[in-house]
Design a protein around this motif. Sequence first.
Motif, PDB file in Angstrom:
ATOM      1  N   UNK A   3     -10.789 -61.712 -16.298  1.00  0.00           N
ATOM      2  CA  UNK A   3      -9.641 -60.846 -16.535  1.00  0.00           C
ATOM      3  C   UNK A   3      -9.437 -60.724 -18.045  1.00  0.00           C
ATOM      4  N   UNK A   4      -8.990 -59.574 -18.533  1.00  0.00           N
ATOM      5  CA  UNK A   4      -8.841 -59.384 -19.980  1.00  0.00           C
ATOM      6  C   UNK A   4      -7.388 -59.375 -20.436  1.00  0.00           C
ATOM      7  N   UNK A   5      -6.443 -59.536 -19.488  1.00  0.00           N
ATOM      8  CA  UNK A   5      -5.031 -59.500 -19.857  1.00  0.00           C
ATOM      9  C   UNK A   5      -4.242 -60.580 -19.129  1.00  0.00           C
ATOM     10  N   UNK A   6      -3.103 -60.899 -19.737  1.00  0.00           N
ATOM     11  CA  UNK A   6      -2.127 -61.801 -19.149  1.00  0.00           C
ATOM     12  C   UNK A   6      -0.829 -61.036 -18.960  1.00  0.00           C
ATOM     13  N   UNK A   7      -0.074 -61.398 -17.959  1.00  0.00           N
ATOM     14  CA  UNK A   7       1.300 -60.907 -17.838  1.00  0.00           C
ATOM     15  C   UNK A   7       2.178 -61.931 -18.536  1.00  0.00           C
ATOM     16  N   UNK A   8       2.899 -61.518 -19.565  1.00  0.00           N
ATOM     17  CA  UNK A   8       3.781 -62.410 -20.309  1.00  0.00           C
ATOM     18  C   UNK A   8       5.231 -62.039 -20.028  1.00  0.00           C
ATOM     19  N   UNK A   9       6.018 -63.035 -19.633  1.00  0.00           N
ATOM     20  CA  UNK A   9       7.447 -62.865 -19.407  1.00  0.00           C
ATOM     21  C   UNK A   9       8.173 -63.893 -20.264  1.00  0.00           C
ATOM     22  N   UNK A  10       8.986 -63.427 -21.204  1.00  0.00           N
ATOM     23  CA  UNK A  10       9.799 -64.315 -22.031  1.00  0.00           C
ATOM     24  C   UNK A  10      11.248 -64.015 -21.693  1.00  0.00           C
ATOM     25  N   UNK A  11      11.959 -65.032 -21.202  1.00  0.00           N
ATOM     26  CA  UNK A  11      13.338 -64.839 -20.779  1.00  0.00           C
ATOM     27  C   UNK A  11      14.235 -65.928 -21.362  1.00  0.00           C
ATOM     28  N   UNK A  12      15.514 -65.595 -21.505  1.00  0.00           N
ATOM     29  CA  UNK A  12      16.533 -66.582 -21.856  1.00  0.00           C
ATOM     30  C   UNK A  12      17.601 -66.530 -20.769  1.00  0.00           C
ATOM     31  N   UNK A  30       5.394 -79.085 -27.384  1.00  0.00           N
ATOM     32  CA  UNK A  30       5.871 -80.310 -28.025  1.00  0.00           C
ATOM     33  C   UNK A  30       4.732 -81.154 -28.596  1.00  0.00           C
ATOM     34  N   UNK A  31       3.522 -80.970 -28.101  1.00  0.00           N
ATOM     35  CA  UNK A  31       2.361 -81.694 -28.635  1.00  0.00           C
ATOM     36  C   UNK A  31       1.596 -80.873 -29.661  1.00  0.00           C
ATOM     37  N   UNK A  32       2.142 -79.717 -30.040  1.00  0.00           N
ATOM     38  CA  UNK A  32       1.496 -78.817 -30.996  1.00  0.00           C
ATOM     39  C   UNK A  32       1.311 -77.439 -30.407  1.00  0.00           C
ATOM     40  N   UNK A  33       0.968 -76.500 -31.270  1.00  0.00           N
ATOM     41  CA  UNK A  33       0.737 -75.125 -30.814  1.00  0.00           C
ATOM     42  C   UNK A  33      -0.496 -75.072 -29.929  1.00  0.00           C
ATOM     43  N   UNK A  34      -0.438 -74.218 -28.903  1.00  0.00           N
ATOM     44  CA  UNK A  34      -1.626 -74.019 -28.076  1.00  0.00           C
ATOM     45  C   UNK A  34      -1.742 -72.559 -27.694  1.00  0.00           C
ATOM     46  N   UNK A  35      -2.976 -72.120 -27.539  1.00  0.00           N
ATOM     47  CA  UNK A  35      -3.259 -70.740 -27.190  1.00  0.00           C
ATOM     48  C   UNK A  35      -3.516 -70.586 -25.706  1.00  0.00           C
ATOM     49  N   UNK A  36      -3.145 -69.425 -25.187  1.00  0.00           N
ATOM     50  CA  UNK A  36      -3.406 -69.088 -23.789  1.00  0.00           C
ATOM     51  C   UNK A  36      -4.150 -67.765 -23.775  1.00  0.00           C
ATOM     52  N   UNK A  37      -5.308 -67.780 -23.142  1.00  0.00           N
ATOM     53  CA  UNK A  37      -6.131 -66.588 -22.948  1.00  0.00           C
ATOM     54  C   UNK A  37      -6.227 -66.313 -21.451  1.00  0.00           C
ATOM     55  N   UNK A  49      10.853 -76.078 -31.334  1.00  0.00           N
ATOM     56  CA  UNK A  49      11.261 -74.949 -32.162  1.00  0.00           C
ATOM     57  C   UNK A  49      10.049 -74.351 -32.862  1.00  0.00           C
ATOM     58  N   UNK A  50       9.983 -73.038 -32.903  1.00  0.00           N
ATOM     59  CA  UNK A  50       8.863 -72.358 -33.544  1.00  0.00           C
ATOM     60  C   UNK A  50       8.808 -70.901 -33.132  1.00  0.00           C
ATOM     61  N   UNK A  51       7.590 -70.358 -33.139  1.00  0.00           N
ATOM     62  CA  UNK A  51       7.384 -68.953 -32.779  1.00  0.00           C
ATOM     63  C   UNK A  51       6.385 -68.835 -31.646  1.00  0.00           C
ATOM     64  N   UNK A  61       2.877 -59.771 -32.270  1.00  0.00           N
ATOM     65  CA  UNK A  61       4.336 -59.766 -32.241  1.00  0.00           C
ATOM     66  C   UNK A  61       4.769 -61.227 -32.167  1.00  0.00           C
ATOM     67  N   UNK A  62       5.968 -61.540 -32.670  1.00  0.00           N
ATOM     68  CA  UNK A  62       6.445 -62.925 -32.643  1.00  0.00           C
ATOM     69  C   UNK A  62       7.897 -62.973 -32.191  1.00  0.00           C
ATOM     70  N   UNK A  63       8.226 -64.060 -31.499  1.00  0.00           N
ATOM     71  CA  UNK A  63       9.593 -64.329 -31.051  1.00  0.00           C
ATOM     72  C   UNK A  63       9.938 -65.746 -31.501  1.00  0.00           C
ATOM     73  N   UNK A  64      11.021 -65.892 -32.263  1.00  0.00           N
ATOM     74  CA  UNK A  64      11.492 -67.217 -32.681  1.00  0.00           C
ATOM     75  C   UNK A  64      12.204 -67.893 -31.517  1.00  0.00           C
ATOM     76  N   UNK A  65      11.917 -69.191 -31.312  1.00  0.00           N
ATOM     77  CA  UNK A  65      12.562 -69.944 -30.239  1.00  0.00           C
ATOM     78  C   UNK A  65      13.019 -71.303 -30.759  1.00  0.00           C
TER      79      UNK A  65
END
Length: 82
Positions: A3-12, A30-37, A49-51, A61-65
Amino acid sequence: MRNSELQLNIISAEKKIFSGKVTSVVIPGVSGKFGVLPDHAPLISPLMEGQIVYSIEGAEQAVDVKGGIAEVVQNVVTICVI
């Protein structure tokens, strides 16, 4: 076939921040930044806390959290943020 895409849902608690197809996501765990493909193994991770940085057709695009939790299951990334 990969698959070449992910569905991303960011909610508060207050609103939906983002919902759409992306090619990658970098999450401040919490253990460091990690990538999801696409086709990433299932996981659940608390956030620090981070982006959250996601890519749509090469444009980042970035979202601060301040924290939250992320879940990855079957090419769907759901992130509940604070």
